[in-house]
Design an enzyme around this catalytic site. Structure first.
Site, short mmCIF file in Angstrom:
data_model
loop_
_atom_site.label_atom_id
_atom_site.label_comp_id
_atom_site.label_asym_id
_atom_site.label_seq_id
_atom_site.Cartn_x
_atom_site.Cartn_y
_atom_site.Cartn_z
N CYS A 34 -27.80 -2.47 -40.59
CA CYS A 34 -27.08 -2.07 -39.37
C CYS A 34 -26.08 -3.13 -38.95
O CYS A 34 -24.90 -2.84 -38.78
CB CYS A 34 -28.04 -1.80 -38.23
SG CYS A 34 -29.00 -0.30 -38.46
N HIS A 35 -26.56 -4.35 -38.73
CA HIS A 35 -25.66 -5.38 -38.22
C HIS A 35 -25.75 -6.68 -38.99
O HIS A 35 -25.37 -7.73 -38.50
CB HIS A 35 -25.94 -5.61 -36.73
CG HIS A 35 -25.94 -4.35 -35.94
ND1 HIS A 35 -27.10 -3.71 -35.58
CD2 HIS A 35 -24.94 -3.56 -35.50
CE1 HIS A 35 -26.81 -2.61 -34.93
NE2 HIS A 35 -25.51 -2.49 -34.87
N GLY A 36 -26.33 -6.61 -40.20
CA GLY A 36 -26.24 -7.74 -41.11
C GLY A 36 -27.20 -8.89 -40.86
O GLY A 36 -26.90 -10.02 -41.20
N HIS A 83 -33.04 -7.30 -33.75
CA HIS A 83 -31.74 -7.16 -33.09
C HIS A 83 -31.74 -5.88 -32.28
O HIS A 83 -31.93 -5.89 -31.07
CB HIS A 83 -30.61 -7.19 -34.14
CG HIS A 83 -29.25 -7.04 -33.54
ND1 HIS A 83 -28.27 -6.27 -34.11
CD2 HIS A 83 -28.72 -7.57 -32.42
CE1 HIS A 83 -27.18 -6.33 -33.36
NE2 HIS A 83 -27.44 -7.11 -32.32
#
Lengths: 703, 176
Positions: B140-142, B121
């Site tokens: 960080c963003h799953g 990502h």
């Protein structure tokens, strides 16, 4: 700059923008429509040349900062990393270092031009004073930048120049401590110098903007020294001045790149390739050539405070020039008496530059004192007086009259070129002067890497490496080189496998490992050559107090005095092999000391070593190293081979540099030629008054 | 030449101007080469990015270790037979970036998974042995990766990348 703009936009978008920020019309009025006197000679192009060099300096400087580390332990090696490993790093650094010299060379022509043609006189006083401020800023910037590589000359320049301020009564010492950020020049000094060296060029840019603004308010002076009276006296900046500026800039770049590609270290000091050592001052410490006249003035005066005052006064007095010159006639062309004293003044500056590079002793000091006195008298006595007593020649009524009659001005121009060429030659070469004393010159050997098309002899480099490995490496390190360098293009031409085998034989310290311990492992291609001693102190202990120096940049860190006029010819012959010549001579220069020579304990007599008593014993003798290619196994041959190898070690991209240099030179010759004919074509109509009489306004030309 | 009304002159002049401008432009173009090239990795960085050898013997079954190559974290996972089986049996239809586990391992060494430990990502480092697929979870963003390092949930578009590597012996790999 006065009156409504000549720029009349028609496009609605441009009109909209103009009404909000009239920057396009400002540019148009300043660099397109701006009227410039039609009789400007080539000396007037140096303003544009200087602007271009400033841009070059800022661009290369910003790039250098991307690879440089301002730390006393890392500065020197980071510069060497830049020179060796970064793509085109050597080009960036050589362009920046020589660009500084070219900047000063051009600014001196620019200043002397202003002085000869009275460009400082009413109404151009403020323009001139801004110029003096720019010059002061340049000197500060140049000095700060010179400190950053953190070589011997960097360190001692920083020490000497900051100590100028210690001459100030009462507060001198605290001021110097404040400048240093410590009790001596050290890491805080380096980091602040770095910061200021980055800042000042942008301050210079600001003052250049003011300089150009002031220039465009009062208009350019010209060789006739009379103001333009009619439209016929001027031509628009574009295309006339732009093309002329571009042509001379291109020609100037030929000179610039001659140094960058073929003589990159000619204007520098060999000592600055020795890392800074706060406990040893170089035998002969001199500034870069462009500061030498002022350095001579400083040393001419036997009193510390008075010397420093004289140094600063010699620069600041320039700011008062508009009021010291009492003559109403601007151009030196029409001032017979002034002309004589002007050229004497130029000669005085050159001679002061020469004296600045000489040791401060005996007759040199007396000569420097006389010339210093003359320097100041020129400003405070000669200029005011001759302005009053001189009977000037008739001044032409208009620029057009001056431009269309006679060739008299050309003589002065030619004289200026010759004098300034001598100035640069003298100052540059004497800057290389080494310690005085009776010293035989090393014989000039034939090197395959000399000259514009020079390349290394692979077999010689391999033999030289063999000599280094079997003899020199017992005591001397080669710490800036990596094993991979042996297989890189332009080098000794070993295969990657051979280089890896050399690496594998070395023991390299690595770690810490998972257990937190340092360990030794066989070297890899990416590793640097390990030094024979863990630190200089250990080496010094093993060698009677004198640590054997690292050899990585030795071939650039050693030189010998070439003397006058040889150093002038060196610029043309591209002699850059003083280092290997010296090394080869030194290695075979051992002999019995003369009867009257007192050799200190542990010293060895070497006829080429400065002072003759060298700590290193003779290391090479016939048949010491077994060559496999049938080359004679003599000490002389070993010395030559290892000197060539060390030249490569110091300058691994020499071949790429000369190759690119040739391409750039050919390109620039073509471009300069084309620009010459373009300029000629454009100016043709202006310089043919017959056609103007026929009613063709040359200024109607549009590009 | 002296008569400006000659029709041939403008052409010749135009040619000179265009030639000068073109040569100048070529020069400016070539000037950009070193200015741009200097920002590429330098010779020492490239040399330091040479292949590294990693000894697999100390890594026990079920353990994930992290080594560094070219400044990037490399996860080496010694998977259990169960994990391998699970990774190999995932239907392609459930994968966002379809790739079989066999494609992500070396034949005969299926228990070893070697991936670059950088979330596809925006470059964070995912945490091993976490998330609902028993693989990696990027805090960080799953983004969630399975035990083959394949993206299963979250914003990351691609599976964890496989670095170039080879088995020098059964218990030693060379990365790079």
């Amino acid at each position: 700059m006065s009156g409504p703009s000549k720029f009349q936009p028609t496009h609605p978008a441009l009109k909209w923008f103009e009404a909000r920020l009239p920057i396009v019309s400002l540019m148009y009025d300043s660099f397109v429509a701006y009227p410039t006197p039609r009789n400007l000679n080539f000396l007037w192009t140096f303003g544009a040349i200087l602007s271009f060099i400033l841009v070059i300096q800022i661009v290369t400087g910003v790039i250098l900062v991307m690879h440089y580390t301002p730390n006393v332990d890392l500065a020197f090696t980071s510069v060497e990393h830049l020179m060796r490993d970064v793509n085109y790093g050597w080009l960036m650094r050589y362009a920046h270092a020589n660009g500084a010299a070219m900047f000063f060379f051009a600014v001196y022509i620019h200043m002397f031009r202003g002085m000869y043609y009275g460009s400082y006189k009413e109404p151009r006083e403020v323009l001139w004073i801004i110029g003096v401020i720019i010059y002061l800023l340049m000197m500060a910037t140049g000095f700060l930048g010179y400190v950053l590589p953190w070589g011997q000359m960097s360190y001692w320049a920083a020490t000497v120049i900051t100590n100028l301020f210690s001459a100030i009564p009462w507060v001198g010492e605290p001021i110097v401590t404040w400048l240093w950020g410590g009790y001596s020049v050290g890491n805080p000094t380096l980091t602040r110098f770095f910061s200021l060296h980055y800042l000042l060029p942008f301050v210079i840019v600001a003052f250049v903007v003011l300089h150009v603004w002031a220039l465009h308010v009062v208009g350019q002076n010209n060789p006739a020294g009379v103001e333009p009276k009619s439209d016929q006296d001027t031509v628009p900046f574009t295309p006339y001045a732009t093309m002329k500026d571009l042509f001379y800039f291109s020609a100037f770049m030929l000179l610039f790149f001659w140094f960058v590609f073929y003589l990159p270290n000619y204007l520098g000091h060999a000592d600055n390739y020795i890392p800074a050592n706060p406990s040893v001052t170089p035998a002969h410490i001199v500034p870069e050539w462009y500061y030498l006249p002022f350095y001579a003035i400083l040393r001419a005066i036997p009193n510390k405070l008075a010397g420093v005052i004289a140094l600063f006064a010699s620069i600041l007095i320039l700011a008062f020039l508009p009021w010291l010159d009492t003559s109403k006639v601007r151009s030196g062309t029409y001032r017979p008496l002034f002309k004589i004293f002007f050229w004497i003044f130029v000669a005085v500056c050159i001679l002061l530059g020469w004296l600045g590079a000489k040791p401060a002793e005996g007759g040199y000091v007396i000569a420097a004192q006389i010339l210093t006195a003359w320097y100041f008298l020129h400003f405070i006595l000669i200029l005011p007086v001759i302005g009053l007593i001189e009977k000037p020649l008739p001044v032409p009524d208009s620029i057009t009259e001056a431009a269309t009659g006679g060739h008299k001005k050309k003589v002065g121009v030619a004289g200026a070129i010759v004098a300034l060429a001598v100035l640069v030659g003298l100052a540059a070469g004497t800057g290389k002067a080494e310690a005085a004393g009776e010293q035989p010159k090393p014989p000039q050997l034939t090197w395959t890497f000399a000259g514009p098309f020079g390349t290394y002899d692979r077999a010689q480099l391999q033999r030289g490496f063999q000599v280094y490995r079997e003899v020199c490496s017992a005591c001397h390190g080669l710490s800036l080189l990596s094993f991979r360098n042996l297989a890189e293009p332009g080098g000794p031409g070993f295969t990657t496998e051979q280089a890896a085998a050399v690496a594998a034989e070395a023991k390299v310290k690595d770690g810490p490992n998972d257990q937190g311990e340092m360990f030794e492992r066989p070297g890899r291609l990416a590793d640097r050559f390990p030094s024979p001693y863990p630190n200089p102190q250990a080496a010094a202990v093993a060698f009677n107090g004198v640590a054997p120096p690292d050899l990585s940049v030795m071939a650039k860190a050693r030189t010998y005095e070439r003397g006058f006029p040889t150093f002038v010819f060196d610029m043309l012959t591209q002699y850059q092999e003083a280092g290997p010549d010296y090394i080869a001579a030194y290695l075979t220069g051992y002999e019995d000391p003369p009867a009257d020579f007192k050799l200190p304990d542990g010293g060895n007599y070497n006829k080429f070593y400065p002072g003759h008593a060298t700590a290193m014993p003779p290391a090479l003798m016939d048949d010491l190293v077994t060559y496999t290619d049938g080359t004679p196994q003599t000490a002389q041959q070993y010395a030559k081979d290892v000197a060539a190898f060390l030249m490569w070690a110091a300058e691994p991209h020499l071949e790429a540099r000369k190759r690119l240099g040739f391409q750039v030179m050919i390109f620039l010759l073509v471009l300069t030629g084309l620009l010459y004919f373009t300029k000629k074509k454009i100016w043709h109509e202006v310089e043919k008054p017959r056609e103007i009489a026929h009613g063709q306004d040359p200024k109607a030309t549009k590009i | 030449m002296t008569n400006p009304s000659l029709p041939s002159e403008p052409t010749r002049r135009d040619f000179l101007y265009i030639a000068t401008g073109a040569v100048g432009a070529i020069g400016a173009g070539f000037t950009l080469v070193p200015l741009i090239a200097q920002m590429n990795p330098d010779a020492s960085t490239i040399a330091a990015g040479a292949p590294i050898e990693v000894d697999l013997a100390p890594i026990t079954e079920g353990q994930v270790i992290k080594v560094t190559w070219r400044g990037k974290p490399i996860f080496i996972s010694h998977r259990t037979a169960e994990e391998v089986k699970q990774a190999q049996s995932v239907p392609m239809s459930q994968l966002k970036d379809p790739q079989t586990d066999q494609d992500r391992t070396k034949t005969g060494h299926e228990q070893w998974l070697v991936v670059i430990g950088i979330c596809t990502h925006l470059g964070c480092i995912p945490i091993a042995k976490s998330g609902e697929y028993n693989g990696w979870f990027c805090p960080c963003h799953g983004s969630v990766y399975d035990d083959s390092g394949r993206i299963r949930q979250g914003p990351a578009p691609l599976n964890l990348a496989i670095p170039p590597y080879r088995f020098v012996s059964d218990s030693k790999i060379e990365i790079g």
